[in-house]
Write an enzyme that holds these catalytic residues in place. Structure first.
Site, PDB file in Angstrom:
ATOM      1  N   ALA A 150      18.913  -7.242  -8.229  1.00 27.02           N
ATOM      2  CA  ALA A 150      17.538  -8.113  -8.023  1.00 27.02           C
ATOM      3  C   ALA A 150      16.987  -8.876  -9.333  1.00 27.02           C
ATOM      4  CB  ALA A 150      16.903  -7.809  -7.166  1.00 27.02           C
ATOM      5  N   GLY A 176      14.570  -9.818 -12.000  1.00 29.74           N
ATOM      6  CA  GLY A 176      13.135  -9.113 -12.315  1.00 29.74           C
ATOM      7  C   GLY A 176      13.473  -7.833 -13.101  1.00 29.74           C
ATOM      8  N   ARG A 200      13.567  -3.729 -13.897  1.00 26.45           N
ATOM      9  CA  ARG A 200      14.092  -2.856 -13.121  1.00 26.45           C
ATOM     10  C   ARG A 200      13.181  -1.793 -12.685  1.00 26.45           C
ATOM     11  NH1 ARG A 200      18.440   1.123 -15.907  1.00 26.45           N
ATOM     12  NH2 ARG A 200      19.958  -0.376 -15.767  1.00 26.45           N
ATOM     13  N   GLY A 201      12.957  -1.178 -11.560  1.00 25.74           N
ATOM     14  CA  GLY A 201      11.897  -0.298 -11.024  1.00 25.74           C
ATOM     15  C   GLY A 201      12.320   0.935 -11.674  1.00 25.74           C
ATOM     16  N   LYS A 247      16.262  -1.795  -0.966  1.00 24.15           N
ATOM     17  CA  LYS A 247      15.797  -0.771  -2.049  1.00 24.15           C
ATOM     18  C   LYS A 247      16.068   0.596  -1.935  1.00 24.15           C
ATOM     19  CE  LYS A 247      11.294  -2.990  -3.310  1.00 24.15           C
ATOM     20  NZ  LYS A 247       9.834  -2.864  -3.354  1.00 24.15           N
ATOM     21  N   ASP A 304       6.371  -6.363   4.687  1.00 24.71           N
ATOM     22  CA  ASP A 304       6.907  -5.304   5.743  1.00 24.71           C
ATOM     23  C   ASP A 304       8.252  -4.867   5.096  1.00 24.71           C
ATOM     24  OD1 ASP A 304       6.720  -3.828   7.977  1.00 24.71           O
ATOM     25  OD2 ASP A 304       7.560  -5.609   9.272  1.00 24.71           O
TER      26      ASP A 304
HETATM   27  N1  LIG Z   1      10.379  -7.633  -2.075  1.00 26.41           N
HETATM   28  C1  LIG Z   1      10.900  -8.376  -3.378  1.00 26.41           C
HETATM   29  N2  LIG Z   1      11.451  -9.329  -3.633  1.00 26.41           N
HETATM   30  C2  LIG Z   1      11.848  -9.697  -4.830  1.00 26.41           C
HETATM   31  N3  LIG Z   1      12.199  -8.857  -5.653  1.00 26.41           N
HETATM   32  C3  LIG Z   1      11.634  -7.300  -5.335  1.00 26.41           C
HETATM   33  C4  LIG Z   1      10.928  -7.148  -4.204  1.00 26.41           C
HETATM   34  N4  LIG Z   1      10.855  -5.755  -4.208  1.00 26.41           N
HETATM   35  C5  LIG Z   1      11.228  -5.334  -5.467  1.00 26.41           C
HETATM   36  N5  LIG Z   1      11.680  -6.503  -6.272  1.00 26.41           N
HETATM   37  C6  LIG Z   1      11.871  -6.329  -7.844  1.00 26.41           C
HETATM   38  O1  LIG Z   1      12.451  -5.333  -8.113  1.00 26.41           O
HETATM   39  C7  LIG Z   1      11.872  -4.532  -8.949  1.00 26.41           C
HETATM   40  C8  LIG Z   1      11.385  -3.108  -8.645  1.00 26.41           C
HETATM   41  O2  LIG Z   1      10.935  -2.816  -7.454  1.00 26.41           O
HETATM   42  P1  LIG Z   1       9.616  -2.141  -7.319  1.00 26.41           P
HETATM   43  O3  LIG Z   1       8.291  -2.651  -8.007  1.00 26.41           O
HETATM   44  O4  LIG Z   1       9.361  -2.052  -5.640  1.00 26.41           O
HETATM   45  O5  LIG Z   1      10.162  -0.705  -7.421  1.00 26.41           O
HETATM   46  P2  LIG Z   1       9.512   0.371  -8.392  1.00 26.41           P
HETATM   47  O6  LIG Z   1      10.469   1.283  -8.923  1.00 26.41           O
HETATM   48  O7  LIG Z   1       8.393   1.121  -7.425  1.00 26.41           O
HETATM   49  O8  LIG Z   1       8.691  -0.381  -9.564  1.00 26.41           O
HETATM   50  P3  LIG Z   1       7.514   0.451 -10.750  1.00 26.41           P
HETATM   51  O9  LIG Z   1       8.567   0.912 -11.928  1.00 26.41           O
HETATM   52  O10 LIG Z   1       6.750  -0.711 -11.038  1.00 26.41           O
HETATM   53  O11 LIG Z   1       7.055   1.518  -9.903  1.00 26.41           O
HETATM   54  C9  LIG Z   1      10.489  -5.332  -8.983  1.00 26.41           C
HETATM   55  O12 LIG Z   1       9.880  -5.265 -10.434  1.00 26.41           O
HETATM   56  C10 LIG Z   1      11.013  -6.829  -8.723  1.00 26.41           C
HETATM   57  O13 LIG Z   1      11.628  -7.480  -9.730  1.00 26.41           O
END
Ligand SMILES: Nc1ncnc2c1ncn2[C@@H]1O[C@H](COP(=O)(O)OP(=O)(O)OP(=O)(O)O)[C@@H](O)[C@H]1O
Ligand SMILES: [Mg+2]
Length: 588
Positions: free
Chosen positions: A315, A317, A319-320, A336, A371
């Site tokens: 996706a 953006g 990386r989480g 996810k 959601d």
């Molecule tokens: N609903 C969504 N729509 C579009 N992009 C999303 C969505 N959810 C997540 N992303 C993309 O995926 C990335 C990681 O998702 P998310 O923030 O949920 O994960 P995380 O691992 O908990 O992040 P962090 O490292 O900030 O704790 C986000 O920064 C965003 O770029």
């Protein structure tokens, strides 16, 4: 050796499962029906309890069904041939129901649980990928038409009175006039011939909604009336007249409605006529049928894969650190998967991450928390993944993702509507749109605070922008109830050395939050920072947060309006629902 599947076993099995489904429907309908009474009596806490109760029902009923099945059939309950035959008998017994598609989903949940199905098992499950398409559904069953024979106000008043509340209207003729004026401001009121409204009312939180259309000489106009009951007397709080505004009320970022209606398919298709851009899956989910919403989502995913060459890809953006997130270019959803390990500073465990997603599922999402639907044991063709994505998944989430031959299997994942991550959005948007987004970003924090949620990780990348330009939060691993956080002022040391040290020189507890630091977290500069400060500077001090904590400690339920303040019909001193502006959270 497994005994032969006799006819008796099959009939018994089908009877057990259809009785279990029937029991679920009845219990679901009973809880749902209470929403009207809660609204009439202003019993908001009972309404809240019931909505959580209803979410728990499905899993309990499936577990109960499987227990009964095993008690009745013994080892036969796990026999594939028997189960296949049970499916046929079950299909016949539910075929005439108005909610047969829900019955199939219920059966599938039981089958998947019993056989731990990975991917799809077409011998054991109902797999028709278009079973919920309408066939000759008549609108008049689900909606009622009120013909106009005079003034629009009189027509509207008839519609209001038809709600049949046990609580009195505060001023139904005044409300009818105000709605008529709102309609007159947007449309040619003379061309309205009739009003068509869905027969059931939609209850959620402290509001009830009438949903329908204005039938004109030209195209019908969507109509949604938001009703409230602030003082034991019902009022019309707002009239919405566009697809977008109605769609925002039905957002995937809100709690589910309570709607008493036995033929969900006809209702969902009726709603689709008003909001054609909303997927069927989201409409089923919006009326509380989220399990079937998942079936619809899965089927639309299969249809998309069958009719496109799209491949799953990483996706856009950042990386989480907790999640691997991927998407399909032509399909509006992200997937996810929880990573195997989280690097510092993340301290959460897998179980905690899942618990946060469950918390959000059961909580009022206030139009601001996306959601997320949890899926287990999904399977896709390996060729549908880009190599970069597959490498990333296997490297970072190998506990949840496996390659088996030409298939990729996911033990567990979440799906969410795809949004545009705010960090990317701000780089692309024109200055006016960027300023609006930043202003709405602050409003998200306020709306969440009003529902006792602190998002935790408030970096821009954790918020997305919807197609309506609304900001929505999606990163839940650090989210917490506001009342469990400790909002502190940053201590100021008299020793300069302390202040420039990299690590804080004062004690920071796990739940300590320093609102002053938000300014740095946000990473906003120049005009965008000024915009944020102009509207939301108070969020950088502790007073706002303490005030909100006090509100929740007192057990107050604040109002979040799923429409703009300018849409409210009774404004000014005469407004019996007038609240202190600091406590009125929504300004969508
Ligand atoms: N609903 C969504 N729509 C579009 N992009 C999303 C969505 N959810 C997540 N992303 C993309 O995926 C990335 C990681 O998702 P998310 O923030 O949920 O994960 P995380 O691992 O908990 O992040 P962090 O490292 O900030 O704790 C986000 O920064 C965003 O770029
Ligand atoms: Mg994130």
């Amino acid at each position: 050796m497994t005994p032969e599947p006799g006819r008796g076993g099959v009939e018994n099995g089908a009877a057990v499962l259809s009785a279990a489904f029937e029991a679920h429907s009845e219990r679901f309908a009973r809880i749902t029906a209470r929403a009207r009474r809660h609204f009439e009596r202003q019993d908001w806490s009972a309404a809240q309890r019931d909505s959580v109760r209803r979410l728990d029902l499905y899993g309990e009923c499936v577990a109960d069904a499987l227990g009964r099945l095993e008690a009745r059939l013994g080892a036969l309950a796990r026999d594939r041939d028997t189960w296949h035959a049970i499916r046929g008998a079950y299909a016949r017994s539910v075929a005439a129901r108005g909610d047969a598609e829900l019955a199939e989903t219920f059966f599938n949940s039981c089958a998947r649980r019993m056989f731990q199905i990975v991917g799809v098992d077409s011998e054991l499950e109902f797999v028709a990928i278009d079973s919920s398409e309408p066939h000759g559904l008549a609108t008049d069953a689900v909606a009622r038409v009120f013909s106009r024979d005079g003034r629009l106000e009189d027509l509207l008043e008839r519609v209001l009175e038809a709600c049949g509340f046990a609580a009195p209207w505060d001023d139904s003729s005044g409300d009818a006039q105000r709605i008529a004026a709102a309609i007159g401001a947007e449309a040619d009121a003379r061309s309205i011939r009739a009003l068509e409204v869905a027969r059931p009312l939609f209850f959620r939180g402290k509001a009830a909604y009438v949903v329908g259309r204005l039938l004109t000489d030209g195209a019908p106009i969507p109509l949604l009336l938001a009703l409230r009951n602030p003082r034991g007397r019902v009022i019309v709080d707002a009239a919405l007249l566009s697809e977008d505004e109605v769609s925002i009320v039905f957002s995937f970022a809100r709690a589910y409605f309570s709607v008493s209606w036995a033929q969900p398919r006809s209702l969902v298709h009726y709603l689709r006529g008003i909001m054609p851009r909303k997927p069927l899956s989201e409409l089923y989910t919006a009326i509380g049928l989220h399990r079937h919403g998942k079936s619809e989502l899965y089927r639309s995913l299969l249809r998309h894969l069958a009719t496109s060459d799209d491949r799953f890809e990483i996706a856009p953006g950042q990386r989480g650190m907790v999640m691997c997130v991927f998407t399909l270019p032509g399909f509006d959803v992200v997937f996810k998967v929880i990573r195997d390990r989280f690097d510092p500073p993340k301290t959460v465990t897998h179980e905690e991450v899942r618990a946060k997603y469950r918390l959000v599922f059961r909580h009022d999402r206030a139009g601001r928390l996306v959601d997320a639907q949890a899926f287990e044991d999904l399977e896709f063709e390996r060729a549908r993944f880009t190599p970069e994505l597959l490498d990333q998944l296997l490297l970072l989430a190998g506990d949840s993702v496996q390659v088996r031959g030409d298939r990729v299997v996911f033990r567990h994942l979440y799906t969410e509507r795809r949004l545009r991550p705010l960090d990317l959005y701000l780089r692309e948007a024109d200055p006016a749109a960027a300023r609006e987004a930043v202003q709405d970003y602050g409003q998200v924090l306020r709306d969440l605070a009003a529902t006792n949620i602190f998002p935790g990780d408030m970096l821009l990348k954790n918020f997305g922008v919807s197609r309506h330009g609304r900001l929505i939060f999606y990163d839940y691993d650090e989210l917490a109830p506001l009342t469990e956080c400790r909002f502190r002022e940053l201590p100021h040391s008299s020793d300069h050395g302390d202040e420039i040290a990299g690590e804080p020189w004062y004690y920071v507890g796990e739940r300590d939050i320093f609102p002053e630091e938000f300014r740095t977290f946000l990473g906003l500069k120049g005009e965008l920072l000024e915009t944020f400060l102009a509207h939301h500077e108070e969020l950088l001090g502790v007073a706002f947060w303490h005030r909100m904590q006090d509100v929740h400690a007192r057990g107050e339920l604040l109002d979040i309006f799923p429409y703009r303040a300018s849409r409210r019909l009774r404004r000014g001193a005469a407004d019996p629902d007038a609240q202190s502006p600091t406590l009125t959270a929504g300004s969508e």
